[in-house]
Design an enzyme around this catalytic site. Structure first.
Site, short mmCIF file in Angstrom:
data_model
loop_
_atom_site.label_atom_id
_atom_site.label_comp_id
_atom_site.label_asym_id
_atom_site.label_seq_id
_atom_site.Cartn_x
_atom_site.Cartn_y
_atom_site.Cartn_z
CG HIS A 28 -29.51 22.49 -4.30
ND1 HIS A 28 -29.58 21.67 -5.41
CD2 HIS A 28 -29.69 23.75 -4.73
CE1 HIS A 28 -29.78 22.42 -6.47
NE2 HIS A 28 -29.86 23.69 -6.10
CB ALA A 34 -12.47 3.83 -4.70
CB CYS A 50 -0.93 -0.02 1.20
SG CYS A 50 -1.86 1.49 1.38
CE LYS A 56 -4.84 3.76 -6.45
NZ LYS A 56 -5.57 2.53 -6.29
CE1 TYR A 78 -7.21 -1.33 -7.10
CE2 TYR A 78 -7.75 -3.66 -7.24
CZ TYR A 78 -7.05 -2.64 -6.64
OH TYR A 78 -6.21 -2.89 -5.60
CB CYS A 125 -3.31 2.56 -1.65
SG CYS A 125 -3.42 0.91 -0.98
CD GLU A 158 -28.86 18.45 -5.07
OE1 GLU A 158 -29.92 18.77 -4.52
OE2 GLU A 158 -28.15 19.26 -5.70
CD GLU A 193 -7.14 2.29 -9.22
OE1 GLU A 193 -8.03 2.52 -8.38
OE2 GLU A 193 -6.07 1.73 -8.92
C1 FAD Z 1 -1.11 -0.90 -7.78
C2 FAD Z 1 -1.94 -1.20 -6.58
C3 FAD Z 1 -2.90 -0.32 -6.16
C4 FAD Z 1 -3.67 -0.58 -5.05
N1 FAD Z 1 -4.62 0.32 -4.68
C5 FAD Z 1 -5.37 0.09 -3.58
C6 FAD Z 1 -6.33 1.05 -3.15
O1 FAD Z 1 -6.51 2.10 -3.78
N2 FAD Z 1 -7.04 0.79 -2.03
C7 FAD Z 1 -6.86 -0.36 -1.30
O2 FAD Z 1 -7.52 -0.54 -0.28
N3 FAD Z 1 -5.97 -1.30 -1.71
C8 FAD Z 1 -5.23 -1.10 -2.82
N4 FAD Z 1 -4.30 -2.02 -3.21
C9 FAD Z 1 -4.21 -3.30 -2.45
C10 FAD Z 1 -3.41 -3.13 -1.17
O3 FAD Z 1 -2.14 -2.60 -1.46
C11 FAD Z 1 -3.28 -4.48 -0.48
O4 FAD Z 1 -4.57 -5.03 -0.29
C12 FAD Z 1 -2.60 -4.37 0.88
O5 FAD Z 1 -1.34 -3.79 0.78
C13 FAD Z 1 -2.49 -5.76 1.52
O6 FAD Z 1 -1.81 -5.70 2.74
P1 FAD Z 1 -1.03 -6.96 3.28
O7 FAD Z 1 -0.60 -6.63 4.67
O8 FAD Z 1 -1.83 -8.18 3.07
O9 FAD Z 1 0.24 -7.13 2.33
P2 FAD Z 1 1.35 -6.11 1.85
O10 FAD Z 1 1.00 -4.71 2.12
O11 FAD Z 1 1.66 -6.50 0.47
O12 FAD Z 1 2.59 -6.44 2.79
C14 FAD Z 1 3.27 -7.66 2.73
C15 FAD Z 1 4.71 -7.41 3.16
O13 FAD Z 1 5.35 -8.65 3.41
C16 FAD Z 1 6.68 -8.59 2.93
N5 FAD Z 1 7.10 -9.98 2.74
C17 FAD Z 1 6.56 -10.88 1.88
N6 FAD Z 1 7.13 -12.08 2.06
C18 FAD Z 1 8.05 -11.94 3.03
C19 FAD Z 1 8.95 -12.85 3.66
N7 FAD Z 1 9.00 -14.14 3.35
N8 FAD Z 1 9.77 -12.36 4.63
C20 FAD Z 1 9.72 -11.05 5.00
N9 FAD Z 1 8.89 -10.16 4.44
C21 FAD Z 1 8.05 -10.61 3.47
C22 FAD Z 1 6.56 -7.77 1.65
O14 FAD Z 1 7.80 -7.22 1.29
C23 FAD Z 1 5.54 -6.72 2.06
O15 FAD Z 1 6.16 -5.57 2.60
C24 FAD Z 1 -3.48 -1.79 -4.32
C25 FAD Z 1 -2.51 -2.69 -4.72
C26 FAD Z 1 -1.73 -2.41 -5.84
C27 FAD Z 1 -0.69 -3.39 -6.27
#
Ligand code: FAD
Length: 459
Positions: free
Chosen positions: A437, A342, A42, A50, A179, A47, A442, A183
């Protein structure tokens, strides 16, 4: 057996950070391993950057529109390096805040990749150290799918690289219709690139309400994005400094960059889940119960790696529910119903609840209220963009089960509407609410006539 930690979290993204902080604040000895950067997808490549790119891409049109209001704008130019520099400085700042907040809560951050050795042991892949933990939380997120069956796929980029482009390409081809594809199409279009979407389906945004899909699809085309449907890429080759991509329908497209945005997969590759006995489904997602517990009782998973609803606030709330259940003596399940989301396209989309099709399938009889109109602001700009507003109502008790908006500020509007929908508001509740309004929103409280499909209208 004595463990090194009460909780070991793999991944300092949205879910992992929230869970580790709350567990540590409740008194647990917690560590989180992060192989890339604190904040996760994110903050670093999702997010946040982006949305900054969305903002950057909207100014061109706003400057153009300003002329309709008497402004004269002679030379407006965009400096990509300056913008990227400022954006990345902000991302660095945010990632730093995430790391600091985690440490301030008493969590140790290990800046290494972690992999399972067995159900209680993890290996840290840079130092080679092994550590043990009583409970383990898998919060490794997802990664972009880059289909191996497309010859020359290595020439293409994923969303990760979109945040590091040296320059705005003259021409970009975006493969995909979800999406993220939509985007980036809007962003690149707004920043002046020629954009072509290649999509294997008929209309972009599969899974969204059909009216939303058509509206967004038509708006993309109206804004100059070329959309090739019912086609998928077969081969990419480099020719004369450009990329040429052959399609299954016999056509080929040439561009400076090819972005693949065909979906994301749970990031479980190489994690050693088999060594810990953790079950995954056919997409590689960790299978969990309503409390995010995996098939091994002391191992849990939250966020995109479980492939439930892949959004940042959902990962955060799942991480929070896990910490409350396991470390704060407050068993909590996160309710995945009624989560607003969104699409930050131009115009943006905001939705909450069910599409018309899903509501019909679930409830049988539903009433539809919808309207399309030109926003007031555009009357003077001359832009032909239209707003779509649609409310899906369960006929049996008039409960609003879905709201879909495409138009300026739709994500902001839908966040507030989501409260009413979550509370169980009915159509009469919407009707009793007085309009504000003049506003776009609205229209939500002035929708009077049920939509009757043309084929059902009396002749
Ligand atoms: C281009 C794009 C746009 C997005 N836009 C939106 C949006 O507008 N709104 C929204 O709500 N969501 C959006 N998302 C989705 C959102 O980013 C994810 O749903 C969210 O980040 C998920 O969180 P998470 O904690 O599951 O994983 P992540 O945030 O992906 O975190 C996982 C972490 O684990 C680390 N990791 C992985 N494996 C290992 C390992 N073996 N050892 C140590 N570290 C490790 C990774 O490096 C990473 O930092 C978007 C995603 C993308 C790709």
């Amino acid at each position: 057996m004595a463990f090194d930690y009460d909780l070991f979290v793999i991944g300092a993204g949205s879910g992992g950070v929230r869970a580790s902080r709350l567990a540590a604040m409740a008194g647990a000895k917690v560590t989180v391993a992060e192989e890339y950067r604190a904040g996760g997808t994110c903050v670093v490549r999702g997010c946040i950057p982006k949305k900054y790119m969305v903002y950057a891409s909207e100014f061109g049109r706003a400057i153009e529109h300003a002329k309709g209001y008497g402004w004269s704008v002679d030379t407006a130019t965009y400096d990509h390096n300056l913008f990227m520099d400022r954006m990345h400085r902000e991302i660095d700042r945010l990632s730093g805040i995430y790391a600091r907040n985690v440490r301030n809560a008493g969590v140790e951050i290990i800046e290494e990749r972690a992999e399972f050795v067995d159900a209680h042991t993890l290996k840290l892949m840079t130092s080679g150290r092994t550590v043990t933990a009583q409970k383990i939380l898998i919060a490794t997120g997802g990664s972009p799918i880059m289909p191996k069956n497309v010859e020359g796929i290595d020439l293409a980029i994923s969303s990760n690289e979109m945040f590091r482009l040296d320059a705005i390409p003259g021409h970009i081809v975006i493969v995909g219709g979800g999406y993220i594809a939509v985007e980036f199409a809007a962003i690149m279009n707004g920043l002046g690139a020629r954009v072509c979407i290649v999509y294997r389906g008929e209309t972009v945004l599969r899974g969204f309400d059909d009216d939303v899909r058509t509206h967004v699809h038509d708006e993309l085309k109206r804004k100059g994005v070329k959309v090739i449907t019912n086609a998928s890429p077969t081969r990419i080759v480099k020719a004369g400094g450009k990329l040429s991509m052959a399609l299954s329908n016999g056509e080929s497209v040439t561009a400076d960059n090819v972005l693949f945005a065909v979906g994301r997969e749970p990031y479980t590759r190489g994690l050693g889940l088999d060594k810990a006995g953790v079950k995954v489904n056919d997409k590689g997602a960790v299978v969990v119960d309503d409390y995010s517990r995996a098939s091994v009782p002391h191992i849990f998973a939250v966020g995109d790696v479980t492939d439930r609803l892949n959004l940042t606030p959902v990962a955060i709330r799942e991480g929070q529910a896990f910490a409350q259940t396991e470390f704060m003596n407050m068993p909590t399940q996160f309710d995945h119903a009624g989560v607003p989301h969104a699409v930050f396209a131009q115009p943006p989309v905001g939705i909450v609840g069910l599409s018309e099709a899903d509501a019909r399938q679930k409830f049988g009889r539903v009433d539809i209220y919808k309207t399309r109109f030109r926003p007031m602001k555009d009357i003077l700009t001359g832009d032909e963009e239209r707003v779509l507003m649609k409310v899906v109502v369960r006929a049996e008790d008039e409960r609003v089960v879905g709201v879909h908006i495409v138009g300026p500020d739709a994500p902001e509007i839908i966040q507030a509407v989501a409260i009413a929908v979550k509370m169980g508001a009915t159509k009469p509740d919407f009707d009793r609410t007085c309009a504000l309004h003049p506003s776009i929103a609205e229209e939500l409280v002035t929708l009077r006539d049920k939509f009757v499909p043309p084929e059902l209208k009396p002749v």
